[in-house]
Structure formats: structure tokens, C-alpha cells
Design a protein around this motif. Sequence first.
Motif, PDB file in Angstrom:
ATOM      1  N   TRP A 105       0.812  -1.210   0.000  1.00 28.81           N
ATOM      2  CA  TRP A 105       0.000   0.000   0.000  1.00 28.81           C
ATOM      3  C   TRP A 105       0.853   1.272   0.000  1.00 28.81           C
ATOM      4  CZ3 TRP A 105       1.126   2.247   4.744  1.00 28.81           C
ATOM      5  CH2 TRP A 105       1.644   1.372   5.712  1.00 28.81           C
ATOM      6  N   LEU A 106       2.166   1.113  -0.080  1.00 25.43           N
ATOM      7  CA  LEU A 106       3.081   2.243  -0.143  1.00 25.43           C
ATOM      8  C   LEU A 106       3.882   2.218  -1.447  1.00 25.43           C
ATOM      9  CD1 LEU A 106       4.611   2.295   3.469  1.00 25.43           C
ATOM     10  CD2 LEU A 106       3.166   4.065   2.453  1.00 25.43           C
ATOM     11  N   PRO A 107       4.293   3.386  -1.961  1.00 26.79           N
ATOM     12  CA  PRO A 107       5.145   3.430  -3.160  1.00 26.79           C
ATOM     13  C   PRO A 107       6.600   3.123  -2.791  1.00 26.79           C
ATOM     14  CG  PRO A 107       4.701   5.656  -2.428  1.00 26.79           C
ATOM     15  CD  PRO A 107       3.901   4.753  -1.524  1.00 26.79           C
ATOM     16  N   VAL A 108       6.825   1.870  -2.409  1.00 28.36           N
ATOM     17  CA  VAL A 108       8.105   1.459  -1.831  1.00 28.36           C
ATOM     18  C   VAL A 108       9.281   1.788  -2.753  1.00 28.36           C
ATOM     19  CG1 VAL A 108       9.474  -0.570  -1.223  1.00 28.36           C
ATOM     20  CG2 VAL A 108       7.161  -0.314  -0.315  1.00 28.36           C
ATOM     21  N   ARG A 109       9.136   1.532  -4.028  1.00 30.02           N
ATOM     22  CA  ARG A 109      10.271   1.706  -4.944  1.00 30.02           C
ATOM     23  C   ARG A 109      10.663   3.172  -5.108  1.00 30.02           C
ATOM     24  NH1 ARG A 109       7.564  -2.789  -6.604  1.00 30.02           N
ATOM     25  NH2 ARG A 109       8.881  -4.660  -6.868  1.00 30.02           N
ATOM     26  N   LEU A 110       9.776   4.077  -4.751  1.00 32.45           N
ATOM     27  CA  LEU A 110      10.107   5.495  -4.766  1.00 32.45           C
ATOM     28  C   LEU A 110      10.718   5.941  -3.441  1.00 32.45           C
ATOM     29  CD1 LEU A 110       6.938   6.987  -6.532  1.00 32.45           C
ATOM     30  CD2 LEU A 110       9.183   6.531  -7.530  1.00 32.45           C
ATOM     31  N   LEU A 111      10.371   5.270  -2.365  1.00 30.83           N
ATOM     32  CA  LEU A 111      10.793   5.681  -1.031  1.00 30.83           C
ATOM     33  C   LEU A 111      12.072   5.004  -0.554  1.00 30.83           C
ATOM     34  CD1 LEU A 111       7.320   5.542   0.796  1.00 30.83           C
ATOM     35  CD2 LEU A 111       8.486   7.582  -0.047  1.00 30.83           C
ATOM     36  N   MET A 112      12.347   3.799  -1.040  1.00 28.38           N
ATOM     37  CA  MET A 112      13.387   2.967  -0.453  1.00 28.38           C
ATOM     38  C   MET A 112      14.781   3.393  -0.912  1.00 28.38           C
ATOM     39  SD  MET A 112      13.264  -1.165  -0.231  1.00 28.38           S
ATOM     40  CE  MET A 112      14.307  -2.068   0.896  1.00 28.38           C
ATOM     41  N   LYS A 113      15.677   3.578   0.057  1.00 24.05           N
ATOM     42  CA  LYS A 113      17.039   4.009  -0.239  1.00 24.05           C
ATOM     43  C   LYS A 113      17.948   2.845  -0.619  1.00 24.05           C
ATOM     44  CE  LYS A 113      16.713   7.843   3.072  1.00 24.05           C
ATOM     45  NZ  LYS A 113      17.233   8.389   4.352  1.00 24.05           N
ATOM     46  N   ASP A 114      17.903   1.767   0.161  1.00 27.74           N
ATOM     47  CA  ASP A 114      18.822   0.629  -0.030  1.00 27.74           C
ATOM     48  C   ASP A 114      18.049  -0.522  -0.671  1.00 27.74           C
ATOM     49  OD1 ASP A 114      20.626   2.227   1.264  1.00 27.74           O
ATOM     50  OD2 ASP A 114      20.516   1.163   3.176  1.00 27.74           O
ATOM     51  N   GLN A 115      18.102  -0.603  -1.988  1.00 32.37           N
ATOM     52  CA  GLN A 115      17.264  -1.570  -2.708  1.00 32.37           C
ATOM     53  C   GLN A 115      17.998  -2.842  -3.113  1.00 32.37           C
ATOM     54  OE1 GLN A 115      14.635  -0.036  -5.712  1.00 32.37           O
ATOM     55  NE2 GLN A 115      14.185   1.829  -4.556  1.00 32.37           N
ATOM     56  N   PHE A 116      19.311  -2.875  -3.001  1.00 30.96           N
ATOM     57  CA  PHE A 116      20.088  -4.095  -3.288  1.00 30.96           C
ATOM     58  C   PHE A 116      19.516  -4.826  -4.518  1.00 30.96           C
ATOM     59  CE2 PHE A 116      21.037  -3.342   1.188  1.00 30.96           C
ATOM     60  CZ  PHE A 116      22.385  -3.599   1.269  1.00 30.96           C
ATOM     61  N   ARG A 117      19.569  -4.180  -5.647  1.00 28.96           N
ATOM     62  CA  ARG A 117      18.957  -4.720  -6.858  1.00 28.96           C
ATOM     63  C   ARG A 117      19.876  -5.767  -7.494  1.00 28.96           C
ATOM     64  NH1 ARG A 117      14.472  -2.073  -7.981  1.00 28.96           N
ATOM     65  NH2 ARG A 117      14.440  -2.959 -10.075  1.00 28.96           N
TER      66      ARG A 117
END
Length: 268
Positions: free
Chosen positions: A186-198
Motif C-alpha cells: 500500500w506504499l510506493p516502496v520503490r520510490l521511497l526505499m534508499k537501499d534496494q540491493f537490486r
Amino acid sequence: MTTLGKAALIAVLAYTGVMLAMYLLQRSLQYFPQDKGLSPEAIGLSGVTVHRLATPDGERIVTWYVAAKAGRPTILYFHGNAGEIGDRPNRFRYYAERGFGLLYVSYRGYGGSTGRITERGLVTDAVTAYDWLIAQGVAHAQIALVGESLGTGVAVQLAAQKPVGAVALEAPYTSTADIAASIYWWLPVRLLMKDQFRSTDHISAVTAPLLIIHGAADTIVPARYGKALFAAANEPKELAIIEGFGHDVLFEEATWAKEVEFFDRVIE
């Protein structure tokens, strides 16, 4: 303003407040470090030397090291997001008893290491530990990376930058953003998250033999993520989905045995 309009405004403000709180507190929700002051001797390990390595950005990270027996590889190990290296003595003992060299890395912000935990910082710690092993005379082809859960993202990025003999990933993910987005849908996680370890963005640069191990019943990092990362990886690669285990597959001797067999087979 109508009652409905007020309710909508309150809902928007509440949602915005939650987003702001999640953004500001996100690293405390992502990482769970501990610093119990444990030494190798305190947890029953002998013959281990403790080194504090200086990173290029001015931090000092704690490492535990045992040299390899003649002709054996050295495992560079990256732990998961909870606890510290002192919580993992059985794994250390298992590898060392089979003649492997071993370098346990305590990331910045964990177990005696200085600094603030960030993705960039953890990768910097990994490169620092790798460079230290090379300086000790360990050939890059004799370095085997093991990443546990969070540490798989660190291992993948290191293997994408530096030559190694082999890589084993336990319960890996495509990215931590994918995991977070499934939880906080329910949150725009990919816009908010700093450490995404892609990891999927880096795995194509990994050319060393790769082993992925995942518990079939893992609910923390579901096995579908390990399978997706495996599909994106280069050959040679092997996938082991272990039935009857979840995230606890990380702590099973059978997992470490599978890695040892793999390293013995692919590292000359």
C-alpha cells in the motif's frame, strides 16, 4: 467542507504522515544489528585472528580470520541483516574444520564496526575485505563468496566488481525493494526505499560458478525470488530448492555441506 471531504483530507494527511515516517525510519526497519562484544574465544572458536580493517571512507570494520590449509579455498562470508558475526559460530567451525580459510565480515554498524548502515557502505566493506585477502596473498580464484539472506546482495555486487572462484547464495532476492513492496503493498516502496540491493541489475556481470540455495517454504524471502535471480544469472549455475525448510535453511549443516561440495568441485 463536507463531512466526506474532511474524512478524505484526514485520510490523505494520515497516509502522507505514514509515508514520511516510513521514509525516515526505513533503515531501522530494514537492518537489525547487534553488538554484544563477542570474541571468537567467547563462543568457542580457536585459532581465529581478529582484524580491524580501514575502509576508504574512514570506517573500521571488524573481521574474524582463519587461514586456509594448503591448497584449500578461502570463504569470504557476508551475514544476514540480524544479529552479528558472533551469532554464527557453528558455520565458522564447519568450514574451518574442512580446511577452508574463512573471513567473517562484520558490516559497519554491526558487532564492533564503526559507521552507519547503508547499501553503499556494506558493499564498500565487502570490497575492503576482498582487497585485504588479496593483500594476504590469497589468489582471487581461490576466494569463494558466501552470502546469507541480506548478504546475498552484498556478495552479488562484489562478484560483479571483482574476480572470484565461486559464489554461493543462501535465500537470495531479486531486490530488497521487491521484498518490501510485497509487504508494504500500500506504499510506493520503490520510490521511497534508499537501499534496494537490486541483485538482478548486477547478476549479469557475475561470471563465477554460482550456487543458489533456497528453502521451499521460506516466507521471509520466498523461493520465487531465488528462482528469478537464478534465471537471470549466467552459466555455470546450480539451484537447490530444499523441501521442508524455510528461512531456517541458512542455519542447516546440510546447506553448508552443499556449499563445500560445490566449492570443492568448481574451484581448482
